[in-house]
Design an enzyme around this catalytic site. Sequence first.
Site, PDB file in Angstrom:
ATOM      1  CE  LYS A   1      -1.970  -1.121   3.909  1.00  0.00           C
ATOM      2  NZ  LYS A   1      -1.197  -2.353   4.182  1.00  0.00           N
TER       3      LYS A   1
ATOM      4  NE  ARG B   1      -3.753  -1.257  10.124  1.00  0.00           N
ATOM      5  CZ  ARG B   1      -2.624  -0.703   9.664  1.00  0.00           C
ATOM      6  NH1 ARG B   1      -2.560   0.594   9.436  1.00  0.00           N
ATOM      7  NH2 ARG B   1      -1.569  -1.437   9.435  1.00  0.00           N
TER       8      ARG B   1
ATOM      9  NE  ARG C   1       7.841  -2.276   6.012  1.00  0.00           N
ATOM     10  CZ  ARG C   1       6.525  -2.192   6.228  1.00  0.00           C
ATOM     11  NH1 ARG C   1       5.721  -1.773   5.248  1.00  0.00           N
ATOM     12  NH2 ARG C   1       6.002  -2.532   7.375  1.00  0.00           N
TER      13      ARG C   1
ATOM     14  NE  ARG D   1       7.027  -0.178  10.142  1.00  0.00           N
ATOM     15  CZ  ARG D   1       5.817  -0.220   9.600  1.00  0.00           C
ATOM     16  NH1 ARG D   1       5.616   0.339   8.400  1.00  0.00           N
ATOM     17  NH2 ARG D   1       4.810  -0.787  10.211  1.00  0.00           N
TER      18      ARG D   1
ATOM     19  NE  ARG E   1       2.764  -4.699  11.370  1.00  0.00           N
ATOM     20  CZ  ARG E   1       3.817  -4.570  10.563  1.00  0.00           C
ATOM     21  NH1 ARG E   1       4.959  -5.177  10.840  1.00  0.00           N
ATOM     22  NH2 ARG E   1       3.722  -3.842   9.474  1.00  0.00           N
TER      23      ARG E   1
HETATM   24  P1  ADP Z   1       2.372  -1.823   3.222  1.00  0.00           P
HETATM   25  O1  ADP Z   1       2.386  -0.315   3.152  1.00  0.00           O
HETATM   26  O2  ADP Z   1       1.151  -2.414   2.612  1.00  0.00           O
HETATM   27  O3  ADP Z   1       2.648  -2.357   4.590  1.00  0.00           O
HETATM   28  P2  ADP Z   1       4.882  -1.602   1.702  1.00  0.00           P
HETATM   29  O4  ADP Z   1       4.515  -0.759   0.523  1.00  0.00           O
HETATM   30  O5  ADP Z   1       5.673  -0.949   2.776  1.00  0.00           O
HETATM   31  O6  ADP Z   1       3.571  -2.339   2.292  1.00  0.00           O
HETATM   32  O7  ADP Z   1       5.656  -2.880   1.135  1.00  0.00           O
HETATM   33  C1  ADP Z   1       6.151  -3.880   2.033  1.00  0.00           C
HETATM   34  C2  ADP Z   1       7.514  -4.371   1.523  1.00  0.00           C
HETATM   35  O8  ADP Z   1       7.332  -5.073   0.293  1.00  0.00           O
HETATM   36  C3  ADP Z   1       8.520  -3.263   1.233  1.00  0.00           C
HETATM   37  O9  ADP Z   1       9.804  -3.735   1.565  1.00  0.00           O
HETATM   38  C4  ADP Z   1       8.384  -3.028  -0.280  1.00  0.00           C
HETATM   39  O10 ADP Z   1       9.603  -2.561  -0.858  1.00  0.00           O
HETATM   40  C5  ADP Z   1       8.040  -4.420  -0.779  1.00  0.00           C
HETATM   41  N1  ADP Z   1       7.106  -4.413  -1.915  1.00  0.00           N
HETATM   42  C6  ADP Z   1       6.083  -3.562  -2.144  1.00  0.00           C
HETATM   43  N2  ADP Z   1       5.419  -3.897  -3.268  1.00  0.00           N
HETATM   44  C7  ADP Z   1       6.031  -5.015  -3.746  1.00  0.00           C
HETATM   45  C8  ADP Z   1       5.818  -5.860  -4.886  1.00  0.00           C
HETATM   46  N3  ADP Z   1       4.802  -5.626  -5.742  1.00  0.00           N
HETATM   47  N4  ADP Z   1       6.639  -6.918  -5.060  1.00  0.00           N
HETATM   48  C9  ADP Z   1       7.648  -7.154  -4.187  1.00  0.00           C
HETATM   49  N5  ADP Z   1       7.914  -6.416  -3.093  1.00  0.00           N
HETATM   50  C10 ADP Z   1       7.118  -5.347  -2.874  1.00  0.00           C
HETATM   51  P1  AMP Z   2       1.535   0.543   9.295  1.00  0.00           P
HETATM   52  O1  AMP Z   2       2.664   1.521   9.109  1.00  0.00           O
HETATM   53  O2  AMP Z   2       0.344   0.881   8.457  1.00  0.00           O
HETATM   54  O3  AMP Z   2       2.005  -0.878   9.115  1.00  0.00           O
HETATM   55  O4  AMP Z   2       1.040   0.690  10.817  1.00  0.00           O
HETATM   56  C1  AMP Z   2       1.942   0.439  11.869  1.00  0.00           C
HETATM   57  C2  AMP Z   2       1.176   0.335  13.170  1.00  0.00           C
HETATM   58  O5  AMP Z   2       0.539   1.596  13.472  1.00  0.00           O
HETATM   59  C3  AMP Z   2       0.040  -0.695  13.211  1.00  0.00           C
HETATM   60  O6  AMP Z   2       0.496  -2.017  13.478  1.00  0.00           O
HETATM   61  C4  AMP Z   2      -0.821  -0.133  14.352  1.00  0.00           C
HETATM   62  O7  AMP Z   2      -0.237  -0.396  15.618  1.00  0.00           O
HETATM   63  C5  AMP Z   2      -0.715   1.385  14.105  1.00  0.00           C
HETATM   64  N1  AMP Z   2      -1.783   1.841  13.197  1.00  0.00           N
HETATM   65  C6  AMP Z   2      -1.632   2.393  11.964  1.00  0.00           C
HETATM   66  N2  AMP Z   2      -2.819   2.693  11.423  1.00  0.00           N
HETATM   67  C7  AMP Z   2      -3.760   2.305  12.325  1.00  0.00           C
HETATM   68  C8  AMP Z   2      -5.190   2.314  12.337  1.00  0.00           C
HETATM   69  N3  AMP Z   2      -5.900   2.793  11.304  1.00  0.00           N
HETATM   70  N4  AMP Z   2      -5.807   1.831  13.431  1.00  0.00           N
HETATM   71  C9  AMP Z   2      -5.130   1.360  14.482  1.00  0.00           C
HETATM   72  N5  AMP Z   2      -3.789   1.284  14.528  1.00  0.00           N
HETATM   73  C10 AMP Z   2      -3.096   1.760  13.458  1.00  0.00           C
END
Ligand code: ADP
Ligand code: AMP
Length: 217
Positions: free
Chosen positions: A15, A90, A129, A162, A173
């Site tokens: 995302k 969420r 990541r 992270r 998660r």
């Molecule tokens: P989210 O925001 O949904 O948690 P991220 O965009 O941070 O996900 O992506 C999670 C990890 O996967 C990151 O390390 C990113 O570089 C990698 N990633 C994102 N999209 C793809 C894809 N289409 N194929 C492979 N790896 C991806």
């Molecule tokens: P993310 O960066 O989207 O993976 O979010 C990291 C963490 O932030 C999550 O695991 C939750 O602890 C908190 N968080 C982010 N967005 C929300 C949401 N909409 N509702 C509740 N917790 C959230």
Amino acid sequence: MSLALVFLGPPGAGKGTQAKTCAERHRLFHVSTGDLFRQNLREETPVGLVARGFMDRGHLVPDEVVCAMVRGCLEAEETTEGFILDGFPRTISQAEALEEDLEQLERPLTSVVSFEIDDGMLMERLTGRLTCKGCSAPFHKTFNPPQEAGVCDDCGADLYTRDDDTEPAVAARLDEYHDKTAPLLGYYETRGLLRSVDAAQPVDGVSGALERALEDR
Ligand code: ADP
Ligand code: AMP
């Protein structure tokens, strides 16, 4: 009408990666609640202090804390030309609060994009990541490595892993996602807003699918 989007999907679905480029392409304001919480943590604000314990364990932060934070963003000038909500809502209760807020602002959602991917791919994506300390851009050790090791391609700041991208926190998660967030798929389907993209493809393939999904309004 300007785009008002929600990106919905499990952690690691891509995302944030897609929101960054989609926001640039369409000149939308990117609101990532995860990034906002991490900023609050760094600045040790009251919101950050409340959020820390939940985030470290991979649990959701309580609805009222998140909703108040997002309401503040939606009222800001930057979102009037369109926005992407990444990681919010969420829970059903967050979705209901959002619907009410957007109704008051007379800016209803245009689409909710569901990033479809099997859980089996997510652990590797998340434990590999790398996140930018400066602009929060996500990279990956294998799938999307930075040009220079440890340095963000976009802003030059350092990359870090992270605290919640460890195996136990990722497992928690994913449980939270299936338990509390997945029901939103039905919620938005009923409202005719849901568009799905196959998030298991390489990044460019997902971007193409996303553009096609956005045209289907
Ligand atoms: P989210 O925001 O949904 O948690 P991220 O965009 O941070 O996900 O992506 C999670 C990890 O996967 C990151 O390390 C990113 O570089 C990698 N990633 C994102 N999209 C793809 C894809 N289409 N194929 C492979 N790896 C991806
Ligand atoms: P993310 O960066 O989207 O993976 O979010 C990291 C963490 O932030 C999550 O695991 C939750 O602890 C908190 N968080 C982010 N967005 C929300 C949401 N909409 N509702 C509740 N917790 C959230």
